[in-house]
Design a protein around this motif. Structure first.
Motif, PDB file in Angstrom:
ATOM      1  N   LEU A   1       0.842  -1.198   0.000  1.00 52.80           N
ATOM      2  CA  LEU A   1       0.000   0.000   0.000  1.00 52.80           C
ATOM      3  C   LEU A   1       0.882   1.254   0.000  1.00 52.80           C
ATOM      4  N   ALA A   2       1.891   1.268   0.848  1.00 56.09           N
ATOM      5  CA  ALA A   2       2.758   2.449   0.940  1.00 56.09           C
ATOM      6  C   ALA A   2       3.429   2.736  -0.403  1.00 56.09           C
ATOM      7  N   ALA A   3       3.937   1.691  -1.050  1.00 55.52           N
ATOM      8  CA  ALA A   3       4.625   1.890  -2.335  1.00 55.52           C
ATOM      9  C   ALA A   3       3.650   2.377  -3.400  1.00 55.52           C
ATOM     10  N   ALA A   4       2.411   1.847  -3.373  1.00 53.67           N
ATOM     11  CA  ALA A   4       1.414   2.277  -4.367  1.00 53.67           C
ATOM     12  C   ALA A   4       1.106   3.766  -4.203  1.00 53.67           C
ATOM     13  N   VAL A   5       0.977   4.203  -2.953  1.00 50.18           N
ATOM     14  CA  VAL A   5       0.679   5.621  -2.698  1.00 50.18           C
ATOM     15  C   VAL A   5       1.878   6.488  -3.100  1.00 50.18           C
ATOM     16  N   SER A   6       3.066   6.057  -2.729  1.00 50.91           N
ATOM     17  CA  SER A   6       4.260   6.847  -3.088  1.00 50.91           C
ATOM     18  C   SER A   6       4.453   6.882  -4.603  1.00 50.91           C
ATOM     19  N   ASN A   7       4.249   5.749  -5.265  1.00 52.49           N
ATOM     20  CA  ASN A   7       4.389   5.732  -6.731  1.00 52.49           C
ATOM     21  C   ASN A   7       3.362   6.643  -7.406  1.00 52.49           C
ATOM     22  N   ALA A   8       2.233   6.870  -6.716  1.00 52.91           N
ATOM     23  CA  ALA A   8       1.182   7.734  -7.279  1.00 52.91           C
ATOM     24  C   ALA A   8       1.425   9.209  -6.944  1.00 52.91           C
ATOM     25  N   GLY A   9       2.510   9.508  -6.236  1.00 52.89           N
ATOM     26  CA  GLY A   9       2.855  10.905  -5.970  1.00 52.89           C
ATOM     27  C   GLY A   9       2.474  11.423  -4.594  1.00 52.89           C
ATOM     28  N   GLY A  10       1.849  10.570  -3.771  1.00 46.23           N
ATOM     29  CA  GLY A  10       1.567  10.950  -2.380  1.00 46.23           C
ATOM     30  C   GLY A  10       2.694  10.433  -1.492  1.00 46.23           C
ATOM     31  N   LEU A  11       2.485  10.474  -0.164  1.00 45.60           N
ATOM     32  CA  LEU A  11       3.461   9.856   0.723  1.00 45.60           C
ATOM     33  C   LEU A  11       2.857   8.582   1.294  1.00 45.60           C
TER      34      LEU A  11
ATOM     35  N   ILE B   1       9.552  -7.625  11.509  1.00 43.20           N
ATOM     36  CA  ILE B   1       8.444  -7.506  10.546  1.00 43.20           C
ATOM     37  C   ILE B   1       8.465  -6.111   9.918  1.00 43.20           C
ATOM     38  N   VAL B   2       8.647  -5.109  10.760  1.00 44.80           N
ATOM     39  CA  VAL B   2       8.649  -3.726  10.261  1.00 44.80           C
ATOM     40  C   VAL B   2       9.849  -3.506   9.336  1.00 44.80           C
ATOM     41  N   ARG B   3      10.991  -4.048   9.746  1.00 47.28           N
ATOM     42  CA  ARG B   3      12.195  -3.899   8.915  1.00 47.28           C
ATOM     43  C   ARG B   3      12.000  -4.568   7.550  1.00 47.28           C
ATOM     44  N   ASP B   4      11.396  -5.728   7.555  1.00 49.19           N
ATOM     45  CA  ASP B   4      11.158  -6.427   6.278  1.00 49.19           C
ATOM     46  C   ASP B   4      10.243  -5.603   5.371  1.00 49.19           C
ATOM     47  N   GLU B   5       9.224  -4.978   5.963  1.00 47.41           N
ATOM     48  CA  GLU B   5       8.308  -4.154   5.148  1.00 47.41           C
ATOM     49  C   GLU B   5       9.053  -2.954   4.565  1.00 47.41           C
ATOM     50  N   ILE B   6       9.935  -2.361   5.349  1.00 46.84           N
ATOM     51  CA  ILE B   6      10.712  -1.210   4.858  1.00 46.84           C
ATOM     52  C   ILE B   6      11.569  -1.650   3.669  1.00 46.84           C
ATOM     53  N   ARG B   7      12.233  -2.787   3.812  1.00 49.58           N
ATOM     54  CA  ARG B   7      13.108  -3.278   2.734  1.00 49.58           C
ATOM     55  C   ARG B   7      12.293  -3.631   1.496  1.00 49.58           C
ATOM     56  N   LYS B   8      11.105  -4.176   1.728  1.00 54.61           N
ATOM     57  CA  LYS B   8      10.224  -4.532   0.613  1.00 54.61           C
ATOM     58  C   LYS B   8       9.769  -3.265  -0.119  1.00 54.61           C
ATOM     59  N   ALA B   9       9.392  -2.255   0.646  1.00 54.20           N
ATOM     60  CA  ALA B   9       8.907  -1.007   0.026  1.00 54.20           C
ATOM     61  C   ALA B   9       9.988  -0.382  -0.838  1.00 54.20           C
ATOM     62  N   LYS B  10      11.236  -0.487  -0.386  1.00 55.90           N
ATOM     63  CA  LYS B  10      12.351   0.084  -1.164  1.00 55.90           C
ATOM     64  C   LYS B  10      12.492  -0.599  -2.516  1.00 55.90           C
ATOM     65  N   LYS B  11      12.096  -1.884  -2.567  1.00 58.49           N
ATOM     66  CA  LYS B  11      12.158  -2.608  -3.843  1.00 58.49           C
ATOM     67  C   LYS B  11      10.995  -2.211  -4.740  1.00 58.49           C
ATOM     68  N   LEU B  12       9.883  -1.780  -4.122  1.00 57.29           N
ATOM     69  CA  LEU B  12       8.662  -1.487  -4.881  1.00 57.29           C
ATOM     70  C   LEU B  12       8.555  -0.032  -5.339  1.00 57.29           C
ATOM     71  N   THR B  13       9.337   0.839  -4.734  1.00 59.28           N
ATOM     72  CA  THR B  13       9.290   2.244  -5.152  1.00 59.28           C
ATOM     73  C   THR B  13      10.652   2.907  -4.956  1.00 59.28           C
ATOM     74  N   ASP B  14      10.949   3.856  -5.846  1.00 61.44           N
ATOM     75  CA  ASP B  14      12.162   4.651  -5.625  1.00 61.44           C
ATOM     76  C   ASP B  14      11.790   6.023  -5.071  1.00 61.44           C
ATOM     77  N   LYS B  15      10.497   6.185  -4.755  1.00 65.59           N
ATOM     78  CA  LYS B  15      10.024   7.456  -4.187  1.00 65.59           C
ATOM     79  C   LYS B  15      10.104   7.385  -2.656  1.00 65.59           C
ATOM     80  N   PRO B  16      10.101   8.548  -1.996  1.00 62.28           N
ATOM     81  CA  PRO B  16      10.126   8.496  -0.528  1.00 62.28           C
ATOM     82  C   PRO B  16       8.841   7.914   0.054  1.00 62.28           C
ATOM     83  N   PHE B  17       8.999   7.231   1.174  1.00 57.26           N
ATOM     84  CA  PHE B  17       7.838   6.760   1.925  1.00 57.26           C
ATOM     85  C   PHE B  17       8.153   6.938   3.402  1.00 57.26           C
ATOM     86  N   GLY B  18       7.148   6.829   4.241  1.00 54.16           N
ATOM     87  CA  GLY B  18       7.356   7.025   5.677  1.00 54.16           C
ATOM     88  C   GLY B  18       7.023   5.776   6.479  1.00 54.16           C
ATOM     89  N   VAL B  19       7.389   5.817   7.753  1.00 58.14           N
ATOM     90  CA  VAL B  19       6.979   4.762   8.681  1.00 58.14           C
ATOM     91  C   VAL B  19       6.242   5.431   9.837  1.00 58.14           C
TER      92      VAL B  19
END
Ligand code: TUI
Length: 317
Positions: A28-38, A50-68
């Protein structure tokens, strides 16, 4: 010209996806970041790995910034607070508490820090502690709530701090976003509308319950425990309210709530589980992609600004 909040976060639209425990994952986070939101990953009550794995996964899914989103009531909040630095997370949002003791560490590493506040006093304290922005979240929101409405909270927070203010709580469309901006916000945080996003991993039963909800379908439970939570009315809400009225001990009440968000969000038991959602659930009646949601809300907001300008020109004549 870029909005200051977009510049701060390096995003295109001033729309931040709410961090929803058990729900806001890397997809979800990567989809929102890829769409131009945060996009935002929620730590919730999850353990560090678990949280660390999600962060690493998001980095693979988007090159845009995202938050935790770090939920400060969570059992692993302290260790996760440090892990966010190691993982080079760009933006940290905190909820359900005062993150004061972590802000210096995050700022030293160049992390953008945006605490959720439910009062003017905490907003002022957060600015003094070095926060980059505050998210003023009114009690219309889903999940853990304060006592002040979005309508009253945003302008009072905006008047009391110099840093940007993000409005949250009860915002689901361009009208809510335009209103938040009119009240003094520089952007918005939206949770409930993203529950029905196609990329949102929450159970389909949960999505259907949000889509069917009407204006009066939420209630706040747990005021006595000190952790009031807005949820959609169901069997769980009824039983919880009954226990509250019977004046059972706080321990028993808290015990009854344990695992109930997981039960609804992951298992799909929307009768016995806790279906957290904001008062704007009644406004939400179609499932869309994260990109469609962001573009629709943004274009509605711009359209409203144009109409308001036209309307304004007829005033006082
Ligand atoms: O945190 C949220 N919303 C949440 S967290 C959550 S998970 C949960 N599960 C079970 C019980 C409780 C939580 C579900 N939804 N929103 C941000 C938020 N923060 N809303 C209100 C506040 C808040 C309230 C009081 C922040 C700070 C505060 O005061 C702290 C202080 O020390 O003054």
């Amino acid at each position: 010209m870029k909005l200051k909040i977009c510049e701060l976060l390096n995003i295109e639209y001033p729309i931040i996806q709410g961090g929803m425990a058990w729900i806001s994952d890397a997809c979800l986070a990567a989809a929102v970041s890829n769409a131009g939101g945060l996009g935002v990953i929620a730590a919730g009550n999850a353990p560090l790995d678990i949280v660390r794995d999600e962060i690493r996964k998001a980095k693979k899914l988007t090159d845009k910034p995202f938050g935790v989103n770090l939920m400060l009531l969570g059992p692993y909040a302290q260790e996760i607070a440090h892990m966010l630095v190691e993982e080079d997370v760009k933006v940290v949002i905190t909820g359900a508490g005062n993150p004061g003791k972590y802000i210096k560490m995050w700022k030293e590493k160049g992390i953008v820090v945006m605490p959720v506040v439910a009062s003017k006093a905490l907003a002022i304290r957060m600015q003094r502690s070095g926060a980059d922005a505050v998210i003023a979240e009114g009690m219309e929101s889903g999940g853990h709530v304060g006592k002040i409405t979005t309508m009253a909270l945003i302008p009072q927070v905006a008047d009391s701090v110099e840093i940007p203010v993000i409005g949250a709580g009860g915002i689901a469309d361009g009208r809510g976003m335009a209103a938040a901006i009119a009240l003094g916000a520089n952007g918005v945080q939206i949770g409930t509308r993203f529950l029905v996003a196609k990329e949102c991993p929450v159970h389909e039963n949960y999505k259907q319950k949000v889509l069917k909800a009407k204006d009066t379908d939420t209630q706040v439970t747990g005021r006595k425990t000190g952790h009031p939570v807005r949820i959609l009315k169901n069997k769980f809400a009824k039983e919880y309210t009954k226990l509250e009225k019977e004046n059972v001990g706080l321990e028993q009440l808290e015990e009854f709530g344990v695992g109930k968000l997981h039960l609804a969000a992951i298992k799909g038991d929307i009768d016995n589980g806790s279906v957290m959602a904001g008062q704007c659930a009644g406004l939400i009646n179609k499932a869309q992609s994260a990109k469609e949601i962001i573009q629709e809300i943004y274009s509605e907001t711009i359209e409203l600004f144009k109409n308001i300008e036209k309307e304004r020109s007829t005033w006082g004549k």
